[in-house]
Design an enzyme around this catalytic site. Structure first.
Site, short mmCIF file in Angstrom:
data_model
loop_
_atom_site.label_atom_id
_atom_site.label_comp_id
_atom_site.label_asym_id
_atom_site.label_seq_id
_atom_site.Cartn_x
_atom_site.Cartn_y
_atom_site.Cartn_z
N LYS A 49 -110.13 -30.89 7.90
CA LYS A 49 -108.90 -31.58 8.30
C LYS A 49 -107.93 -31.75 7.14
O LYS A 49 -106.74 -31.50 7.27
CB LYS A 49 -109.19 -32.97 8.88
CG LYS A 49 -109.93 -32.98 10.19
CD LYS A 49 -110.02 -34.39 10.78
CE LYS A 49 -110.70 -35.39 9.86
NZ LYS A 49 -112.13 -35.12 9.62
N ARG A 90 -118.90 -29.52 -1.47
CA ARG A 90 -117.77 -30.29 -2.00
C ARG A 90 -118.27 -31.39 -2.93
O ARG A 90 -117.66 -31.68 -3.96
CB ARG A 90 -117.00 -30.91 -0.82
CG ARG A 90 -115.82 -31.78 -1.25
CD ARG A 90 -115.01 -32.23 -0.06
NE ARG A 90 -115.66 -33.30 0.68
CZ ARG A 90 -115.25 -33.77 1.86
NH1 ARG A 90 -114.21 -33.23 2.46
NH2 ARG A 90 -115.88 -34.76 2.46
P1 ADP Z 1 -114.30 -37.53 6.12
O1 ADP Z 1 -113.40 -37.06 7.21
O2 ADP Z 1 -114.93 -36.42 5.35
O3 ADP Z 1 -115.29 -38.58 6.55
P2 ADP Z 1 -112.15 -39.16 4.98
O4 ADP Z 1 -111.56 -38.97 3.65
O5 ADP Z 1 -111.30 -38.93 6.17
O6 ADP Z 1 -113.43 -38.23 4.98
O7 ADP Z 1 -112.73 -40.65 5.10
C1 ADP Z 1 -113.56 -41.19 4.11
C2 ADP Z 1 -113.98 -42.62 4.49
O8 ADP Z 1 -112.82 -43.46 4.58
C3 ADP Z 1 -114.66 -42.78 5.84
O9 ADP Z 1 -116.04 -42.50 5.80
C4 ADP Z 1 -114.37 -44.27 6.13
O10 ADP Z 1 -115.21 -45.12 5.39
C5 ADP Z 1 -112.97 -44.43 5.60
N1 ADP Z 1 -111.97 -44.17 6.66
C6 ADP Z 1 -111.06 -43.15 6.69
N2 ADP Z 1 -110.30 -43.23 7.80
C7 ADP Z 1 -110.74 -44.30 8.50
C8 ADP Z 1 -110.38 -44.89 9.74
N3 ADP Z 1 -109.40 -44.38 10.50
N4 ADP Z 1 -111.05 -46.00 10.15
C9 ADP Z 1 -112.03 -46.51 9.40
N5 ADP Z 1 -112.44 -46.01 8.24
C10 ADP Z 1 -111.80 -44.91 7.78
#
Ligand code: ADP
Length: 190
Positions: A14, A128
């Site tokens: 993503k 990664r």
């Molecule tokens: P991935 O998609 O690989 O899990 P992200 O960078 O999108 O990685 O998210 C990393 C972390 O940030 C998640 O595991 C969560 O703890 C937090 N996070 C990100 N977006 C949200 C969200 N919309 N709601 C709650 N926690 C979130």
């Protein structure tokens, strides 16, 4: 004007694709994960709170995440459209996003679900992890993130499908091929 949400499991690509689409569409890519990580780096109060959850692979509480996204979407650059990467992730976040957009007389144009098989995403994330050293990319934490995705986030695609907003794109294969599929799915000539 383009308002898009990207759904998909951790490791589906993503973030990579969001950056590419944002460039083509000339709208900001808004990644909740990136915003949380920036706050962790800067040692803000939000960062201190978020880190506890992120390092365990748990979702940051909706109240915290929703307030952060509402604030980000109120900034001028998002008025021209946006690409949300990693939000919404829970049913409550869907409701909040609806509320924020309705208050701006705006609505989503499309929700794109990037699909990927579990073995492949685990392999990608562990690779990664070796390259970037993200503190939440260890095997146990990755497993928890995938579990939460299946329980709480995957069901959101049905919600958006019922609204006629969902398109699914295969996230497997070369990065350029996936970008081309995404542009095609949202109706942008490559
Ligand atoms: P991935 O998609 O690989 O899990 P992200 O960078 O999108 O990685 O998210 C990393 C972390 O940030 C998640 O595991 C969560 O703890 C937090 N996070 C990100 N977006 C949200 C969200 N919309 N709601 C709650 N926690 C979130």
């Amino acid at each position: 004007m383009t308002r898009l949400v990207l759904l998909g499991p951790p490791g589906a690509g993503k973030g990579t694709q969001a950056a590419r689409l944002a460039e083509t569409l000339q709208v900001p890519a808004i990644s909740t994960g990136d915003i949380f990580r920036a706050n962790v780096r800067e040692g803000t109060e939000l960062g201190v709170t978020a880190k506890r959850y992120m390092d365990a692979g748990e979702y940051v509480p909706d109240s915290v995440t929703n307030a952060m996204v509402a604030d980000r979407l109120s900034q001028p650059d998002a008025a021209r459209g946006f690409l949300l990467d990693g939000y919404p992730r829970t049913a409550e976040q869907v409701v909040e996003l609806d509320r924020v957009l309705a208050a701006q007389d705006a609505a989503l144009d499309r929700v794109v679900e990037i699909t990927a098989d579990t073995d492949e995403v685990v392999t990608r994330i562990l690779k990664r992890s070796a390259e970037q050293g993200r503190s939440d990319d260890t095997e146990d934490v990755v497993r928890r993130r995938l579990e939460l995705y299946t329980e709480q986030t995957a069901p959101l695609s049905a919600t958006y499908e019922q609204r006629g907003l969902l398109v699914r794109v295969d996230g497997m294969g070369a990065v350029d091929d996936v970008t081309a599929r995404l542009l095609d799915a949202i109706g942008v000539p490559a």
